[in-house]
Each structure stands twice: as C-alpha cells, then as structure tokens.
Design a protein around this motif. Structure first.
Motif, PDB file in Angstrom:
ATOM      1  N   ARG A 186       9.402   8.397   8.333  1.00 39.74           N
ATOM      2  CA  ARG A 186       9.262   6.981   8.678  1.00 39.74           C
ATOM      3  C   ARG A 186       8.215   6.830   9.764  1.00 39.74           C
ATOM      4  NH1 ARG A 186      14.276   8.009   9.775  1.00 39.74           N
ATOM      5  NH2 ARG A 186      14.026   7.301  11.924  1.00 39.74           N
ATOM      6  N   ALA A 187       7.407   5.779   9.652  1.00 43.50           N
ATOM      7  CA  ALA A 187       6.415   5.488  10.680  1.00 43.50           C
ATOM      8  C   ALA A 187       7.048   4.596  11.741  1.00 43.50           C
ATOM      9  CB  ALA A 187       5.212   4.789  10.064  1.00 43.50           C
ATOM     10  N   GLU A 188       6.739   4.890  13.012  1.00 43.50           N
ATOM     11  CA  GLU A 188       7.220   4.071  14.125  1.00 43.50           C
ATOM     12  C   GLU A 188       6.136   4.002  15.180  1.00 43.50           C
ATOM     13  OE1 GLU A 188      11.111   4.740  15.785  1.00 43.50           O
ATOM     14  OE2 GLU A 188      11.831   5.622  13.899  1.00 43.50           O
ATOM     15  N   VAL A 189       6.010   2.829  15.804  1.00 42.05           N
ATOM     16  CA  VAL A 189       5.091   2.653  16.924  1.00 42.05           C
ATOM     17  C   VAL A 189       5.926   2.782  18.190  1.00 42.05           C
ATOM     18  CG1 VAL A 189       3.503   1.074  18.077  1.00 42.05           C
ATOM     19  CG2 VAL A 189       3.573   1.170  15.577  1.00 42.05           C
ATOM     20  N   VAL A 247      -4.629  -0.255   7.304  1.00 43.52           N
ATOM     21  CA  VAL A 247      -3.374   0.322   6.810  1.00 43.52           C
ATOM     22  C   VAL A 247      -3.689   1.483   5.867  1.00 43.52           C
ATOM     23  CG1 VAL A 247      -1.333  -0.106   5.372  1.00 43.52           C
ATOM     24  CG2 VAL A 247      -2.020  -1.785   7.089  1.00 43.52           C
ATOM     25  N   GLY A 248      -4.628   1.276   4.957  1.00 45.28           N
ATOM     26  CA  GLY A 248      -5.019   2.340   4.032  1.00 45.28           C
ATOM     27  C   GLY A 248      -5.583   3.548   4.758  1.00 45.28           C
ATOM     28  N   MET A 249      -6.413   3.302   5.781  1.00 45.87           N
ATOM     29  CA  MET A 249      -7.001   4.389   6.546  1.00 45.87           C
ATOM     30  C   MET A 249      -5.926   5.188   7.282  1.00 45.87           C
ATOM     31  SD  MET A 249      -8.233   5.367   9.918  1.00 45.87           S
ATOM     32  CE  MET A 249      -8.029   3.860  10.787  1.00 45.87           C
ATOM     33  N   VAL A 250      -4.955   4.503   7.879  1.00 45.34           N
ATOM     34  CA  VAL A 250      -3.898   5.202   8.611  1.00 45.34           C
ATOM     35  C   VAL A 250      -2.994   5.963   7.635  1.00 45.34           C
ATOM     36  CG1 VAL A 250      -1.940   4.965  10.184  1.00 45.34           C
ATOM     37  CG2 VAL A 250      -3.990   3.595  10.551  1.00 45.34           C
ATOM     38  N   ASN A 251      -2.705   5.378   6.482  1.00 43.61           N
ATOM     39  CA  ASN A 251      -1.915   6.096   5.474  1.00 43.61           C
ATOM     40  C   ASN A 251      -2.659   7.331   4.975  1.00 43.61           C
ATOM     41  OD1 ASN A 251       0.693   4.930   5.197  1.00 43.61           O
ATOM     42  ND2 ASN A 251      -0.257   3.122   4.305  1.00 43.61           N
ATOM     43  N   THR A 252      -3.981   7.257   4.910  1.00 44.18           N
ATOM     44  CA  THR A 252      -4.780   8.435   4.546  1.00 44.18           C
ATOM     45  C   THR A 252      -4.641   9.515   5.617  1.00 44.18           C
ATOM     46  OG1 THR A 252      -6.345   7.098   3.294  1.00 44.18           O
ATOM     47  CG2 THR A 252      -7.118   9.250   4.026  1.00 44.18           C
ATOM     48  N   LEU A 253      -4.666   9.112   6.889  1.00 47.10           N
ATOM     49  CA  LEU A 253      -4.447  10.073   7.970  1.00 47.10           C
ATOM     50  C   LEU A 253      -3.092  10.752   7.822  1.00 47.10           C
ATOM     51  CD1 LEU A 253      -5.718   8.171  11.144  1.00 47.10           C
ATOM     52  CD2 LEU A 253      -6.763  10.156  10.059  1.00 47.10           C
ATOM     53  N   THR A 275       0.854  -1.182   0.000  1.00 50.63           N
ATOM     54  CA  THR A 275       0.000   0.000   0.000  1.00 50.63           C
ATOM     55  C   THR A 275       0.888   1.230   0.000  1.00 50.63           C
ATOM     56  OG1 THR A 275      -0.098  -0.022   2.396  1.00 50.63           O
ATOM     57  CG2 THR A 275      -1.894  -1.114   1.237  1.00 50.63           C
ATOM     58  N   PRO A 276       0.448   2.292  -0.667  1.00 52.76           N
ATOM     59  CA  PRO A 276       1.266   3.496  -0.694  1.00 52.76           C
ATOM     60  C   PRO A 276       1.251   4.187   0.664  1.00 52.76           C
ATOM     61  CG  PRO A 276      -0.798   3.855  -1.851  1.00 52.76           C
ATOM     62  CD  PRO A 276      -0.757   2.419  -1.462  1.00 52.76           C
ATOM     63  N   GLY A 277       2.395   4.605   1.109  1.00 52.08           N
ATOM     64  CA  GLY A 277       2.501   5.309   2.377  1.00 52.08           C
ATOM     65  C   GLY A 277       3.501   4.640   3.291  1.00 52.08           C
ATOM     66  N   PRO A 278       3.850   5.328   4.366  1.00 50.04           N
ATOM     67  CA  PRO A 278       4.875   4.815   5.263  1.00 50.04           C
ATOM     68  C   PRO A 278       4.373   3.736   6.231  1.00 50.04           C
ATOM     69  CG  PRO A 278       4.115   6.939   6.032  1.00 50.04           C
ATOM     70  CD  PRO A 278       3.439   6.676   4.713  1.00 50.04           C
ATOM     71  N   VAL A 279       3.054   3.608   6.395  1.00 47.20           N
ATOM     72  CA  VAL A 279       2.494   2.678   7.378  1.00 47.20           C
ATOM     73  C   VAL A 279       2.281   1.307   6.740  1.00 47.20           C
ATOM     74  CG1 VAL A 279       0.592   2.269   8.981  1.00 47.20           C
ATOM     75  CG2 VAL A 279       1.375   4.607   8.542  1.00 47.20           C
ATOM     76  N   GLY A 289      -1.419  11.191   5.078  1.00 49.58           N
ATOM     77  CA  GLY A 289      -1.507  12.121   3.955  1.00 49.58           C
ATOM     78  C   GLY A 289      -2.209  13.419   4.321  1.00 49.58           C
ATOM     79  N   LYS A 290      -3.250  13.318   5.140  1.00 47.62           N
ATOM     80  CA  LYS A 290      -3.979  14.518   5.560  1.00 47.62           C
ATOM     81  C   LYS A 290      -3.152  15.392   6.495  1.00 47.62           C
ATOM     82  CE  LYS A 290      -8.633  12.792   4.906  1.00 47.62           C
ATOM     83  NZ  LYS A 290      -9.920  12.464   5.518  1.00 47.62           N
ATOM     84  N   LEU A 291      -2.221  14.767   7.197  1.00 47.48           N
ATOM     85  CA  LEU A 291      -1.331  15.538   8.063  1.00 47.48           C
ATOM     86  C   LEU A 291      -0.267  16.274   7.251  1.00 47.48           C
ATOM     87  CD1 LEU A 291      -0.792  12.997  10.984  1.00 47.48           C
ATOM     88  CD2 LEU A 291      -2.055  15.150  11.072  1.00 47.48           C
ATOM     89  N   GLY A 292      -0.144  15.892   5.975  1.00 48.22           N
ATOM     90  CA  GLY A 292       0.830  16.533   5.115  1.00 48.22           C
ATOM     91  C   GLY A 292       2.220  15.968   5.246  1.00 48.22           C
ATOM     92  N   ALA A 293       2.313  14.758   5.783  1.00 44.89           N
ATOM     93  CA  ALA A 293       3.634  14.148   5.972  1.00 44.89           C
ATOM     94  C   ALA A 293       4.027  13.312   4.777  1.00 44.89           C
ATOM     95  CB  ALA A 293       3.642  13.287   7.215  1.00 44.89           C
TER      96      ALA A 293
END
Length: 140
Positions: A84-87, A128-134, A56-60, A136-140
């Motif tokens: 980079r995404a990190e938990v 994963v798609g929903m979090v990657n959308t978040l 999926t596209p995005g860091p998550v 994107g909305k944050l502008g990261a």
C-alpha cells in the motif's frame, strides 16, 4: 532403457503425427481461457470488480500525489507498506509503524520533477503514472 524418439520422450504421441490426424483448432487466447461467446464487458477482471479498479495501474493515486505535493511544515515522503502507498512525514517515517516501509519518492523530489507543487489535472495523471513506474522499478 526404453527406446523412444526425442519427441515421444517429451510427451508427443504417435497418433498426433499419424497421417489424417486433424488437431483441434484453438487460438492462443482460447487456450488462456477466453471464450468466443464472452465479450470483454462480460469478462470479470482478475481479483477486482469493475467499480473498484483504479484509473491507473499501481498503488499510487492522485490523492497520494496531491498529498505529497501539498505545502507543509514538515517534509513528506511516499512509502510502500505491505504493497500500500502512504504519504508520511519524516517523523512518522522513523516510527516503528513504518520500520519495514520502502521509500519511493519525497515530496521535494516530486515537486522538482514536476516543476510545480500545483500541477494541472492532466499533469497530475502523468505524475501518478511516473510514480507508479518508480514503484514498479523498485520491484514492489
């Protein structure tokens, strides 16, 4: 002051509008660099090899979502650090290492949205798609 028509001032040449002028035929995709003799399979993706492209596209990734939803003693949150995404746990989040990190979503909030802490595999991909959308909305 020079005497040009508005179109000439913008760069149009007289020979382009002359009778009998036949402009070259270029499709928009060719103008952007696609060639007729090159198939999608042969064309490399910009900045990535085929094998290292995420599903999926995005860091998550699924691993991030699984880690975020995992039961743990200390709550976790998903942050972005230099793209980079990190938990991380709340304690880690307050450390100097994550001083410039951007908060995306907490594990509790994600579990609430998902309705479970153990989603099925097909639901995991949607999360994963929903979090990657978040992200994107944050502008990261």
């Amino acid at each position: 002051m020079s005497e040009h028509t508005p179109s000439q001032a913008e760069g149009e040449r007289d020979d382009e509008t002359a009778p009998g002028y036949d402009p070259p035929w270029t499709t928009p995709s060719q103008a952007e660099g696609e060639r007729d003799d090159e198939t999608d399979e042969e064309r490399p993706l910009a900045g990535a090899e085929k094998d290292d492209c995420p599903e999926t596209p995005g860091p998550v990734t699924r691993d991030h979502v699984r880690a975020l939803l995992a039961e743990r003693e200390e709550p976790a949150t998903l942050v972005l650090v230099e793209g980079r995404a990190e938990v991380v746990t709340v304690e880690e989040r307050t450390s100097v290492r994550y001083a410039g990190a951007m908060d995306v979503i907490s594990g509790e909030d994600l579990a609430r949205r998902a309705g479970t802490r153990a989603p099925a595999e097909q639901d995991l991909e949607a999360l994963v798609g929903m979090v990657n959308t978040l992200v994107g909305k944050l502008g990261a």
